[in-house]
Design a protein around this motif. Structure first.
Motif, short mmCIF file in Angstrom:
data_model
loop_
_atom_site.label_atom_id
_atom_site.label_comp_id
_atom_site.label_asym_id
_atom_site.label_seq_id
_atom_site.Cartn_x
_atom_site.Cartn_y
_atom_site.Cartn_z
N SER A 47 0.83 -1.20 0.00
CA SER A 47 0.00 0.00 0.00
C SER A 47 0.87 1.25 0.00
CB SER A 47 -0.93 0.00 1.22
OG SER A 47 -1.69 1.18 1.26
N VAL A 50 2.35 1.64 -3.49
CA VAL A 50 1.33 2.12 -4.43
C VAL A 50 1.09 3.62 -4.23
CG1 VAL A 50 -1.14 2.02 -4.99
CG2 VAL A 50 0.19 -0.09 -4.79
N ASN A 51 1.04 4.06 -2.99
CA ASN A 51 0.86 5.49 -2.72
C ASN A 51 2.04 6.31 -3.25
OD1 ASN A 51 -1.64 5.17 -1.50
ND2 ASN A 51 -0.78 4.97 0.55
N GLU A 52 3.25 5.80 -3.09
CA GLU A 52 4.43 6.49 -3.62
C GLU A 52 4.39 6.55 -5.14
OE1 GLU A 52 7.96 4.63 -2.05
OE2 GLU A 52 7.42 5.13 0.03
N ILE A 53 3.99 5.46 -5.77
CA ILE A 53 3.88 5.45 -7.24
C ILE A 53 2.84 6.46 -7.69
CG2 ILE A 53 3.10 4.07 -9.21
CD1 ILE A 53 4.45 1.64 -7.82
N ASN A 54 1.71 6.50 -7.02
CA ASN A 54 0.66 7.46 -7.37
C ASN A 54 1.17 8.89 -7.23
OD1 ASN A 54 -1.25 5.53 -8.04
ND2 ASN A 54 -2.15 5.48 -6.01
N GLN A 55 1.90 9.17 -6.15
CA GLN A 55 2.44 10.52 -5.95
C GLN A 55 3.45 10.85 -7.04
OE1 GLN A 55 1.38 12.96 -3.75
NE2 GLN A 55 2.66 14.16 -5.13
N ASN A 57 3.43 9.71 -10.06
CA ASN A 57 2.66 9.97 -11.27
C ASN A 57 2.09 11.38 -11.25
OD1 ASN A 57 3.08 7.51 -12.53
ND2 ASN A 57 1.29 6.56 -11.61
N VAL A 58 1.60 11.83 -10.12
CA VAL A 58 1.09 13.20 -10.00
C VAL A 58 2.21 14.20 -10.25
CG1 VAL A 58 0.16 14.88 -8.34
CG2 VAL A 58 -0.84 12.60 -8.47
N ASN A 61 3.12 14.22 -13.91
CA ASN A 61 2.08 14.93 -14.65
C ASN A 61 2.26 16.44 -14.51
OD1 ASN A 61 -0.39 15.04 -16.21
ND2 ASN A 61 -1.36 15.79 -14.34
#
Length: 82
Positions: A47, A50-55, A57-58, A61
């Motif tokens: 988890s 996944v949160n680090e990957i999402n950050q 990606n943000v 972007n």
């Protein structure tokens, strides 16, 4: 009297077998508890990743949008309108 002694022996054997079964059950419950803890830890770690990957990606972007804005501004300044 002999019958009573035989029943006592059978009761003792049954008690010993029951105790052995309970000990085995307790050991297996301990193993399951350990495995459950390992799964919970792995899930928590996943988890976090996944949160680090999402950050990331943000962040990517945001950098991409900024780069696109900069490129567009430079294009307009040099008369290359996009």
């Amino acid at each position: 009297m002999h019958k009573s002694s035989e029943l006592t022996t059978q009761g003792t054997i049954a008690t010993t077998d029951t105790l052995a079964a309970l000990v085995s059950i307790g050991e297996r419950i301990g193993l399951l508890t350990d495995m459950n803890t390992q799964v919970a830890t792995a899930t928590e770690q996943q988890s976090t990743v996944v949160n680090e990957i999402n950050q990331n990606n943000v962040d990517i972007n945001g950098i991409t949008l900024c780069t696109a804005d900069t490129a567009e501004g430079l294009a307009w300044r040099h008369g290359w309108g996009v």
